[in-house]
Write a protein that holds these residues in place. Structure first.
Motif, short mmCIF file in Angstrom:
data_model
loop_
_atom_site.label_atom_id
_atom_site.label_comp_id
_atom_site.label_asym_id
_atom_site.label_seq_id
_atom_site.Cartn_x
_atom_site.Cartn_y
_atom_site.Cartn_z
N CYS A 1 0.84 -1.20 0.00
CA CYS A 1 0.00 0.00 0.00
C CYS A 1 0.88 1.25 0.00
N LEU B 1 -2.02 1.25 7.26
CA LEU B 1 -2.02 0.55 5.98
C LEU B 1 -0.82 0.91 5.10
N MET C 1 -0.92 -6.10 2.32
CA MET C 1 -2.30 -6.11 2.82
C MET C 1 -2.70 -7.48 3.37
#
Length: 242
Positions: free
Chosen positions: A172, A196, A201
């Motif tokens: 991310c 994040l 992820m």
């Protein structure tokens, strides 16, 4: 078709609004500027704080639909579905008054009750929204809007999540997470975004982001269910993107 393919979060949010009849006659500006849904505010027999009364009835009353984040002294939630999606997409609005106009991020358009008790936005009495601008997304950026409502359709969100994530090589690089149905304004969660960015992820990362987003939640007597509900929606929203 262009909006659905390039800005799916916005298309999903728009599709979740009310009924076909409401969507056919409604406007984007109207959805962004709608007033609170709280039943104490809506019912004329309650002279609540939001209407100029002495107190907010939600903390000691029926608080099932009220805010768990950012509440006080009023615990309304903002009912717009489009607002969280548009804020996640970094939209801007143009506001026009009788003598001038201004352009500002939609994120700055909304205010909390402790900033402006009787209003939910920065609009003055003689101003209207005239345009909404949504920037072109960078490559490898995806978006989603998830909403949980009490009835199957034609209902306001008990909780909602708009997420926009840019991925490179499974990592991310950029994220925006905006919550609906849980605060007096569309609630951007920068702690979730920070959890994040720079990460693969994985389920563990998504769970941590969800925890960070709700770390400051202060539910009332009847709406603690919104905490785990919103955590699950955050994880599902980001997982749907990746």
């Amino acid at each position: 078709a262009k909006i659905a393919s390039e800005y799916p979060a916005l298309a999903q949010a728009a599709e979740s609004v009310g009924s076909l009849q409401i969507r056919n006659v409604g406007t984007m500006g109207g959805n962004l500027c709608q007033r609170p849904r709280c039943w104490y505010y809506r019912k004329e027999e309650f002279d609540c704080l939001k209407k100029g009364g002495a107190r907010c009835f939600a903390p000691d009353g029926k608080s099932k639909y009220n805010a768990i984040i950012g509440g006080g002294p009023s615990y309304i939630v903002h009912p717009s579905d489009l607002a969280p999606a548009l804020i996640a997409l970094e939209a801007r609005v143009r506001i026009r008054g009788p003598e001038n106009e201004r352009n500002l991020p939609l994120e700055s358009f909304y205010v909390l009750p402790d900033e402006r008790l009787r209003q939910e936005t920065v609009l003055q009495a003689d101003e209207v929204i005239t345009e909404v601008f949504v920037p072109k997304l960078q490559a490898n950026t995806r978006s989603v809007y998830l909403k949980f409502n009490e009835r199957g359709s034609m209902d306001f969100a008990l909780s909602a999540v708009a997420a926009v994530v840019r991925l490179e090589g499974g990592v991310c690089k950029q994220a925006r997470v905006v919550l609906g149905g849980v605060a007096p304004k569309p609630w951007r969660s920068e702690p979730a975004e920070k959890a994040l960015v720079g990460q693969q992820m994985t389920d563990a990362v998504l769970a941590q982001a969800a925890e960070e987003a709700l770390a400051e939640a202060e539910p009332l007597e009847h709406n603690a269910y919104k905490v785990p509900l919103t955590k699950v929606l955050i994880q599902r929203a980001v997982k749907a993107i990746v």
